[in-house]
Design an enzyme around this catalytic site. Structure first.
Site, short mmCIF file in Angstrom:
data_model
loop_
_atom_site.label_atom_id
_atom_site.label_comp_id
_atom_site.label_asym_id
_atom_site.label_seq_id
_atom_site.Cartn_x
_atom_site.Cartn_y
_atom_site.Cartn_z
N ASP A 119 0.95 -1.11 -0.08
CA ASP A 119 0.10 -0.12 0.20
C ASP A 119 0.83 1.26 -0.13
O ASP A 119 2.03 1.37 0.41
CB ASP A 119 -0.89 0.09 1.28
CG ASP A 119 -0.04 -0.29 2.55
OD1 ASP A 119 0.60 -0.93 2.59
OD2 ASP A 119 -0.70 0.53 3.46
N GLU A 134 0.01 -1.35 5.50
CA GLU A 134 1.25 -0.81 6.73
C GLU A 134 0.63 0.60 7.04
O GLU A 134 0.98 1.01 7.94
CB GLU A 134 2.40 -1.02 5.93
CG GLU A 134 3.55 -0.78 6.84
CD GLU A 134 4.06 0.74 7.16
OE1 GLU A 134 4.74 1.00 8.03
OE2 GLU A 134 3.54 1.54 6.29
ZN LIG Z 1 6.39 2.51 4.30
#
Ligand SMILES: [Zn+2]
Length: 413
Positions: free
Chosen positions: A100, A165
């Site tokens: 992401d 994340e």
């Molecule tokens: Zn990162």
């Protein structure tokens, strides 16, 4: 002339692969993997393309660990694990990167389309090029170099590509450690190439605990000419802030692993109170950002802060409520002499000719999920630290160099 070593062969193949690494960055960047919290549809499309790409390069079938998430089309966030078999199977060298990215932010601050990679000398500009595609592409090409040369590393090698994340890892690393904890073992070596400095000398192995505390002090509002008719919340709040300076002495552990080498207790946010000078404020709101050395139990710090709050209540006749706005006890550090640290130091010195050292930071990275479970994790990369900025970029030289470091790691583990 002596025959080139395995590392030299992989290293020169990786160096020659730079144009392909750049092409991969272009493809990844053109597939914005934004979380639903950031208004996106998640990582599915990017992961699908990655799977297709790696299949074309003779990677084995991945293990798929999708995390349910009703907020995205398809209802799942992808987590992929690719394994290459080593000569021995007692432990695994892992590289974990995230799929992401964060949104571009203000478009006017970008010099071009954030989702179209632009080359500017050594720089590849685009959202996600550094965070975390530099590490992702480096890991892919280090592993691909093994495949292309038919080399079997001494131990098993695995690449993990995870979701989510940037928005808490609930559906990524957090999910894996909750649902698939046996994927990782205490003898494994885990590299997370998601932070670092521009020389590549910082190997992050430890974090401080983070506590953000919001204090609301309630007294009684009144006219400033007759303060005895009220209770001045602002004065009580100011005394509390000064009293909390004592935390520095009470929790004074010093460790040069960290910069700064001590706990920090900083008064930060202060909400506006009354709008005019001749009113005694009946309410006072302020906040502290505390970064506490991992040798302390965060609950002990809180107990001390609460004792100060009770003292202020007693001295000034106010009530003090404390809200834990953020509360992240640090995971135990990865030992500075853990194998992953030594192997990285050796690889970094070979590739970049610099001496890297283990360090602690103010917190908190995705490594905490693994450290909490006793998996030695090191966060390292060589980068200019442009993550989340407009015109984020990755240096091609760092992407190639980091891939060579990873190849060294695979061969020496
Ligand atoms: Zn990162």
């Amino acid at each position: 002339m002596t025959a080139p070593t395995d590392f030299e062969r992989l290293s020169s193949w990786i160096t020659d692969a730079a144009p392909e690494m750049i092409a991969m960055q272009r493809e990844l960047t053109s597939r914005p993997a934004l979380s639903p919290e950031s208004g996106g549809e998640g990582e599915a499309e990017k992961a699908r393309w990655l799977e297709e790409c790696l299949a074309g390069w003779d990677f084995p079938e991945p293990e798929r660990y999708p995390a349910p998430d009703p907020a995205v089309p398809g209802g799942e966030r992808p987590n992929l694990v690719y394994r290459l078999s080593g000569r021995e199977h007692d432990s695994t060298t892992w590289i974990l990167t995230h799929l992401d990215v964060v949104p571009p932010g203000e478009r006017e601050l970008w010099s071009g389309d954030p989702w179209v990679v632009r080359e500017d000398g050594d720089r590849l500009i685009g959202r996600g090029t550094e965070d975390n595609q530099q590490g992702l592409v480096s890991a892919v090409f280090a592993a691909r170099a093994l495949i292309e040369h038919g080399l079997t590393p001494p131990c098993d090698v695995a690449l993990a590509f995870v979701a989510d994340e940037e928005t808490g890892s609930e559906h990524g690393a957090g999910f894996l450690m909750r649902e698939q904890a046996d994927l990782f073992g205490p003898d494994d070596r885990l590299l997370i190439p998601d932070a670092g400095d521009d020389e590549g000398t910082m190997i992050e192995v430890a974090e401080k605990s983070i506590a953000w505390l919001t204090f609301t002090i309630r007294g009684r509002q009144t006219h400033a000419s007759t303060p005895d008719h009220g209770v001045n919340a602002h004065r009580a709040g100011a005394h509390l802030i000064v009293m909390l300076e004592g935390l520095h002495e009470e929790f004074d552990a010093h460790d040069e692993l960290f910069d700064p080498p001590t706990s920090t207790f900083e008064p930060t946010l202060k909400k506006a109170n009354v709008e005019n000078i001749n009113t005694i404020p009946g309410e006072d709101v302020s906040a502290f950002d505390c970064r506490v050395m991992p040798c302390y139990d965060l609950d002990d710090v809180f107990a001390s802060i609460e004792a100060s709050a009770r003292e202020i209540e007693r001295l000034f006749g106010v009530t003090v409520t404390i809200e834990k706005t953020q509360w992240q006890p640090a995971a135990p550090p990865t030992p500075a002499d853990a194998p992953i640290v030594g192997l990285l130091q050796q690889a970094i010195s070979t590739v970049y000719g610099v001496e890297a050292r283990p360090m602690g930071i103010g917190g908190g990275t995705v490594a905490a999920f693994f450290r909490a479970a006793g998996i030695p994790a090191a966060v390292w990369s060589r980068l200019d630290d442009t993550a989340h900025m407009p015109d984020e970029y990755c240096r091609v030289s760092n992407m190639v160099g980091d891939a060579r470091v990873m190849a060294h790691l695979f061969l020496e583990a």
